[in-house]
Design a protein around this motif. Structure first.
Motif, PDB file in Angstrom:
ATOM      1  N   LEU A 135      -5.904   3.379   6.088  1.00  0.00           N
ATOM      2  CA  LEU A 135      -5.085   4.512   6.538  1.00  0.00           C
ATOM      3  C   LEU A 135      -4.311   4.160   7.807  1.00  0.00           C
ATOM      4  O   LEU A 135      -3.213   4.659   8.039  1.00  0.00           O
ATOM      5  N   TYR A 136      -4.894   3.303   8.625  1.00  0.00           N
ATOM      6  CA  TYR A 136      -4.242   2.923   9.890  1.00  0.00           C
ATOM      7  C   TYR A 136      -3.561   1.560   9.766  1.00  0.00           C
ATOM      8  O   TYR A 136      -3.155   0.986  10.762  1.00  0.00           O
ATOM      9  N   ARG A 137      -3.468   1.066   8.549  1.00  0.00           N
ATOM     10  CA  ARG A 137      -2.902  -0.274   8.289  1.00  0.00           C
ATOM     11  C   ARG A 137      -3.513  -1.289   9.257  1.00  0.00           C
ATOM     12  O   ARG A 137      -2.817  -2.051   9.932  1.00  0.00           O
ATOM     13  N   PHE A 168       2.201  -2.756   1.040  1.00  0.00           N
ATOM     14  CA  PHE A 168       2.118  -1.784   2.134  1.00  0.00           C
ATOM     15  C   PHE A 168       0.964  -2.064   3.090  1.00  0.00           C
ATOM     16  O   PHE A 168       1.126  -2.016   4.304  1.00  0.00           O
ATOM     17  N   PHE A 169      -0.208  -2.353   2.527  1.00  0.00           N
ATOM     18  CA  PHE A 169      -1.379  -2.509   3.398  1.00  0.00           C
ATOM     19  C   PHE A 169      -1.623  -3.971   3.762  1.00  0.00           C
ATOM     20  O   PHE A 169      -1.664  -4.822   2.880  1.00  0.00           O
ATOM     21  N   ILE A 313      -0.571   8.788  13.140  1.00  0.00           N
ATOM     22  CA  ILE A 313      -0.499   7.560  12.340  1.00  0.00           C
ATOM     23  C   ILE A 313      -0.841   7.868  10.878  1.00  0.00           C
ATOM     24  O   ILE A 313      -0.161   7.419   9.950  1.00  0.00           O
ATOM     25  N   GLU A 316       1.929   9.693   8.846  1.00  0.00           N
ATOM     26  CA  GLU A 316       3.054   8.812   8.550  1.00  0.00           C
ATOM     27  C   GLU A 316       2.696   7.862   7.400  1.00  0.00           C
ATOM     28  O   GLU A 316       3.482   7.677   6.466  1.00  0.00           O
ATOM     29  N   ASN A 317       1.508   7.288   7.466  1.00  0.00           N
ATOM     30  CA  ASN A 317       1.120   6.326   6.428  1.00  0.00           C
ATOM     31  C   ASN A 317       0.832   6.989   5.085  1.00  0.00           C
ATOM     32  O   ASN A 317       1.174   6.457   4.037  1.00  0.00           O
ATOM     33  N   LYS A 320       4.005   7.654   3.249  1.00  0.00           N
ATOM     34  CA  LYS A 320       4.554   6.443   2.630  1.00  0.00           C
ATOM     35  C   LYS A 320       3.775   6.098   1.346  1.00  0.00           C
ATOM     36  O   LYS A 320       4.365   5.718   0.334  1.00  0.00           O
ATOM     37  N   VAL A 321       2.467   6.286   1.393  1.00  0.00           N
ATOM     38  CA  VAL A 321       1.632   6.003   0.224  1.00  0.00           C
ATOM     39  C   VAL A 321       1.989   6.942  -0.912  1.00  0.00           C
ATOM     40  O   VAL A 321       2.130   6.524  -2.073  1.00  0.00           O
TER      41      VAL A 321
END
Ligand code: TRP
Length: 328
Positions: A135-137, A168-169, A313, A316-317, A320-321
């Motif tokens: 979740l926080y990359r 993405f990750f 954070i 935002e993520n 995108k997911v």
């Protein structure tokens, strides 16, 4: 600056094995990383816990973390369930997790053994853990040896997500700290743990008298002759002494006592006194800070601020997911 994530279950007060093995590394990583530290209450309900006790335990763990040196100004510290994006991502990641992989998790086998009721949540626990991290990359995850398998699964989940939906990750790397694996003083053949019972651990916040008693009654041996190998109990005492004096910045007593040991003239009572004094020199300031923080009554406010930072954070993520996965 690389981002770090780690989680800890709110299962009562940490012991010195947790402190030297994990928390101390969490504190050190704050120096040059962006750290996100989470008290994982969603994970805690995979087995039955009393709701009132859980809520209190989560706050207590946050106080313990701060007392040990986690600085909520520099790091993001929060309670997992205050950021519901963790569970949303867990669902999505569950759809790129192999059922077969989950059946191979040794922690599930250990934790489910002997239980009457085994929740599906206990089985899918590693998916939630992957969600916490991804979740926080996150790039780095400080964990103990026992979590390496879960982290490897998180990497596989990240890979499968990326190949199915688009890159993405990042694949998170384990950061296995200078692995202090402290053994029980009452039985040095088993790991220090709370589950083994009161005699088998020293709590970071434990009363000084009680710590002294446990160290004094630590298992040693009947005395070895020069050159003989150290027994596990004595080795554990030396390890605690070494870790404590390292933190205090002067390890000379360790070499002195080791030399005595090598010459076959070490008095174990002398070793135990040194362990007690040096360990308390590490723990006393932590305990004082814990009392101060508890008295300040600020923990809820600090946690709310941490959750807000985490959510910025997370939102935002997750957006995108959702976009990548064709959701919404
Ligand atoms: N499973 C970890 C443990 O039992 C706790 C945890 C939950 C965790 N989520 C995490 C650890 C994410 C590292 C990263 O100790």
């Amino acid at each position: 600056m690389t981002r770090i994530f780690s989680g800890i279950q709110p299962t009562g007060t940490p012991h010195i094995g947790n402190y030297f093995g994990a928390l101390r590394n969490w504190v050190a990583l704050q120096e040059d990383h962006e750290c996100v530290y989470c008290v994982v209450d969603y994970h805690a309900i995979t087995i039955e816990v009393d709701p009132t006790a859980l809520r209190q335990a989560s706050r207590n763990m946050a106080l313990d973390l701060m007392a040990c040196g986690i600085d909520p100004q520099r790091s993001i510290m929060f309670i997992q369930s205050a950021v519901p994006e963790h569970t949303e991502l867990a669902w999505i990641l569950g759809c790129v997790t192999s059922y077969g992989d989950l059946t191979r998790m040794t922690q599930f086998k250990d934790k489910s053994a002997g239980r009457k009721f085994i929740s599906a949540g206990l089985f899918t626990y590693p998916i939630l853990q992957a969600a916490d991290i991804l979740l926080y990359r996150t790039q780095g995850v400080p964990v103990g040896e026992d979590q390496v398998q879960h982290l490897e699964l998180s990497r596989r989940i990240a890979r499968r997500f990326n190949s199915r939906f688009g890159e993405f990750f990042p694949e998170p790397d384990p950061i296995v700290g200078k692995g202090a694996r402290i053994m029980s003083l009452a039985d040095p053949t088993i790991k220090m743990s709370k589950s083994a019972g009161e005699a088998h651990y020293i709590g970071v916040m434990e009363d000084e008298k009680s710590i002294q008693k446990k160290i004094r009654s630590a298992v040693t041996d009947t005395g070895l002759t020069a050159g003989e190998e150290m027994s596990p109990g004595v080795a554990t005492l030396f390890e605690i002494l070494e870790l404590s004096t390292e933190m205090l910045g002067d390890t000379s007593i360790v070499s002195e006592l080791k030399a005595d040991f090598g010459a076959g003239k070490l008095m174990y009572s002398h070793l135990k006194d040194a362990v007690f004094e040096n360990l308390m020199a590490v723990l006393r300031p932590i305990q004082a800070r814990r009392a101060e923080l508890a008295a300040s009554g600020k923990v809820d406010e600090i946690l709310a601020q941490g959750a807000e930072k985490a959510r910025v954070i997370a939102r935002e993520n997750i957006a995108k997911v959702r976009e990548l996965a064709g959701l919404g």
